[in-house]
Every structure is written in structure tokens, then in C-alpha cells.
Design an enzyme around this catalytic site. Structure first.
Site, short mmCIF file in Angstrom:
data_model
loop_
_atom_site.label_atom_id
_atom_site.label_comp_id
_atom_site.label_asym_id
_atom_site.label_seq_id
_atom_site.Cartn_x
_atom_site.Cartn_y
_atom_site.Cartn_z
CG ASP A 202 31.90 9.12 -22.46
OD1 ASP A 202 32.52 8.57 -21.53
OD2 ASP A 202 30.82 8.70 -22.90
CG ASP A 203 34.41 9.00 -17.61
OD1 ASP A 203 35.36 8.96 -18.42
OD2 ASP A 203 34.25 8.16 -16.70
CG ASP A 281 41.29 -1.28 -17.93
OD1 ASP A 281 40.81 -2.41 -18.12
OD2 ASP A 281 40.79 -0.45 -17.14
CB SER A 312 33.66 0.29 -13.13
OG SER A 312 33.48 1.70 -13.01
#
Length: 437
Positions: A202-203, A281, A312
Site C-alpha cells: 500500500d505504500d 522476503d 522496518s
């Protein structure tokens, strides 16, 4: 229809003419009725004619309504099939349906992501947008709902806390992200049964040719088993480190980039049973998952991140991520030949180009000397040398399972002070060393 209408009108005209002739006959014959009787007869005949005309008009209207109804109910015949392609030419395939899965949580700024996706997508049918929301954040849910039918809004049902080891208590967010990814990808591939998907968070803001890029790369991903993803992201894509004049340039990379990536349902079949509880990831970057496969990545990124705040805590954002160059020039990738990215052809041409480039020292690069050489190669031996050179030149210097960001066979291609540089291991390179991480 026109024929029937004409017949009705001719019938009415004949009726009126016949009665007119009859009146003339009655008027002229001997012993004709007196004026009052004749007037009454004329009135009666006129009323009869008016009634007959009204009847004919009603009949005509009924015929017209029936004709319109039949035209509406009768389906149009399908268009004729296209002529077969000439001998030796393959017929073009129907463009694939590639849903965009947007992973959202508690950022109401998801609007920035969705606005660009909806502005640039060429077809709602071929690129449906599915927003999967975790966290249960009400304001973010209202923003997503404001798009109505333009997006599909699904909600992660399990919002519970996840038991984690004491030393991972501060990483609870990474566990929730991994859980959300597993659920959302399961919905796309198991419930909705799509055969591929583009994943964004969403960013992210996307480039004008974001959809064109993935549509063109999709057949390559399907055809080449040595590829396992297509990514829109260049980890070393800062504006001064890319050639914006070569926005059509694509690479193979052994590093999983993420940040806007395409995968096939077959890959999810492989990954789902062993999906990790956290740090998904970095897990993807381990040799057990990568299995010597590569991703496609662009010279100039087709996504950029605006999410400094997150689990993060802005790691790398201020130093690297906020400087990533987002492509602003539309490249018609579907009209280009991307076969150079197939493994054998790519290694033949790319490796020849890298190791044919003259070798220079890092001091010569930093001093902007030997400009006459054009593209050059900076050779490293060992982990410490790589990290020192990367730091000195402004590259991301971290390694995951020994793989450098954006690297292929240990080679990182970038632009430094306006010229192409290959940071490369010796030509007898034999593979990555996971202990370098």
C-alpha cells in the site's frame, strides 16, 4: 417493416377513395336524396372513414412495437472469426488476466497507490485490483470502500496476536505480514483461481507503463523455467545511478527484489506449503527457495515507495529508497523483442559485454578519470572488497545469502558519474557463498 407500413396506409387511402366515389354516385343518380339526407349520409361516411383510419393507425403502431421488440430480443450474430495467420506466423494470444493484489493495513495513504493503479491500468477486466486489508483499521477501510466497484476489498479474518520467541517480540509485525501474505495469496490463487498475480504493497506508487511492462514480461516468465518472478524494482535505482534514456533496458537478477512483482500460480503451489512465519522476503532469497532461478528487473524502476513509516522503521528509506527514480516515460514493451532475457542468450551477450569492458580501479572512478574507456569494470574478490566498493560508490552494500542487490552472477550494473560500470567478480566465478551474508 417499411413494406407493412405502406400496405396499411394504402389500405386506408383506398377506403377513403371508395367512399368518396360512392358519394359522387349517390349525388348524381336520379331520385337522389334531398340535401338533409345527403348531409347525414356524408357525416356517417366521414365517421366511418375516421374510425377506419384510427383502426389502421392502431394496427400500424402495433406492428412497429412488435418490430422493435423483436429487434431487441434477437441477439446480434457473432462477428466472423479473423482470417487465419499466414503460414509460419503464430496467431496472437489473448492478453492475460493479471490481477493486482494490494497488501494494505493501516495506511490511509493507500489512496495514493490506488489512484495511480486505476489511472494507468488499460483494462479493468484484464487487470482487476484486489485490496487485501489486515489490521482492521477503520479509516483505511473507509478509503478502500470509497472506490466502490473499481476495486475488490477483502479482509484478513485473523487479527489475533501471534506467539513469538521472546527475542522476536519487537518483530511481531513481521510475523503478521507473513501471515497476511499467505492468506491473501491463498485467496488469489485458491479462491479466485487466477493463474498469475502482480503483488504490490500500500505504500507503492506505480509508473505509467507499469501494466505494459508486466503484460510483456508475462509470456517470458511462463516460457523460461530459469525465471521465477518479474519485478518492477531496481534496488540501486537512484536517479544518478540509472540511465533514464534507456528506460526500455531490462536485466536478469539473482536477487529477489519484491516491491511490485509478478508470480505464477505454479510458484505459489511450491511455496505455500513451506511459507515462513516471518521475514518472508528474506526467506525468498535463501538458496532453498531461489533454487538458482532469477527474476527480471528494470534499469529504471516502475515503482517507488513513499512509506517511510512501517514495521522496518524506515530502514534504508532516508539513505536509498526515497531517491529511487520512478520511470516517467511510457515504453511500449509489448512491441519489443524480450527474447534477449532468456537464460542462454542473456549469459552469452551480457557476460561477454561485462568482461570485455576494461578494468579500472575505484580511485579512477571516483576521480572521473579515463573517460575515453566508456563502460568499465571494477573487479572485486571477496565479501569485504565488495562491501567497500559498494559503499564508496553509493550502492546498497548488504548481501542476502551471498547475493548482492540487483546482482546477476555476482555482477551489479549501474551508472556512476554518467558512465556504465560493472562491479563484478573474476570471470571464473563459480557461485554465491551464503556465508557472505
Amino acid at each position: 417493416m417499411l413494406k407493412k407500413s405502406s400496405l396499411v396506409l394504402w389500405g386506408a387511402a383506398l377506403f377513403v377513395a371508395w367512399n368518396g366515389l360512392l358519394l359522387l354516385f349517390l349525388w348524381s343518380r336520379p331520385g337522389a336524396p334531398d340535401g338533409s339526407r345527403l348531409t347525414a349520409e356524408l357525416l356517417r361516411l366521414a365517421q366511418d372513414a375516421e374510425a377506419e383510419l384510427q383502426l389502421q393507425r392502431d394496427l400500424l403502431l402495433q406492428i412497429q412495437r412488435l418490430g422493435r421488440l423483436r429487434r431487441k430480443e434477437t441477439p446480434k450474430p457473432p462477428p466472423p472469426p479473423p482470417p487465419p495467420p499466414p503460414a509460419g506466423v503464430a496467431a496472437s494470444a489473448e492478453p492475460p488476466v493479471l490481477p493486482v493484489l494490494v497488501l494494505a493495513c493501516d495506511r490511509s495513504t493507500v489512496r495514493r497507490c490506488l489512484d495511480k493503479l486505476l489511472r494507468y491500468r488499460p483494462s479493468a477486466r484484464r487487470f482487476p485490483v484486489i485490496v487485501s486489508q489486515d489490521c482492521g483499521h477503520a479509516e483505511t477501510a473507509r478509503v478502500i470502500a470509497s472506490y466502490g466497484d473499481a476495486v475488490a476489498h477483502i479482509r484478513q479474518p485473523d487479527l489475533s496476536e501471534i506467539p513469538v520467541p521472546p527475542e522476536h517480540k519487537k518483530f511481531q509485525g513481521y510475523y503478521k505480514i507473513a501471515r497476511h501474505y499467505r492468506w491473501a495469496l491463498g485467496q488469489v490463487f485458491r479462491t479466485f483461481r487466477y493463474r498469475a498475480a502482480i503483488v504490490v504493497e500500500d505504500d507503492l506508487e506505480v509508473a505509467p507503463d507499469f501494466f505494459e511492462y508486466f503484460q510483456a514480461a508475462f509470456p517470458l516468465l511462463r516460457a523460461d523455467p530459469s525465471l521465477w518472478c518479474v519485478s518492477a524494482w531496481n534496488d540501486n535505482g537512484k536517479e544518478q545511478m540509472v540511465d533514464a534514456g534507456q528506460a526500455e533496458l531490462l536485466y536478469r537478477t539473482d536477487f529477489f527484489p519484491g516491491l511490485g512483482w509478478l508470480l505464477l500460480a505454479e510458484l505459489w503451489d511450491e511455496l505455500e506449503p513451506k511459507w515462513p512465519r516471518a521475514f518472508w522476503d528474506d526467506w525468498m532469497r535463501q538458496p532453498e527457495q531461489r533454487r538458482d532461478r532469477s527474476c527480471v528487473r528494470p534499469e529504471v524502476s516502475r515503482t517507488m515507495t513513499f512509506g517511510r513509516k512501517g514495521v522496518s522503521h524506515g530502514q534504508f528509506f532516508d539513505q536509498y529508497l526515497k531517491f529511487i527514480k520512478l520511470n516517467d516515460r511510457f515504453v511500449p514493451f509489448t512491441q519489443l523483442d524480450l527474447s534477449y532475457l532468456k537464460k542462454e542468450e542473456y549469459e552469452r551477450s551480457f557476460l561477454r559485454r561485462v568482461y570485455a569492458a576494461p578494468e579500472v580501479r575505484v580511485e579512477e572512478l571516483q576521480g572521473n578519470r579515463r573517460r575515453d574507456l566508456g563502460a568499465v569494470r571494477l573487479q572485486y574478490r571477496g565479501r569485504d572488497a565488495f562491501k567497500a566498493f559498494a559503499k564508496a560508490l553509493g550502492l546498497m552494500d548488504d548481501l542476502k545469502s551471498g547475493v548482492p542487490r540487483a546482482g546477476y552472477r555476482g555482477i551489479v550494473s549501474f551508472v556512476y558519474r554518467g558512465r556504465r560500470v560493472y562491479l563484478a567478480p573474476p570471470s571464473d566465478w563459480t557461485g554465491y557463498d551464503p556465508s557472505w551474508s
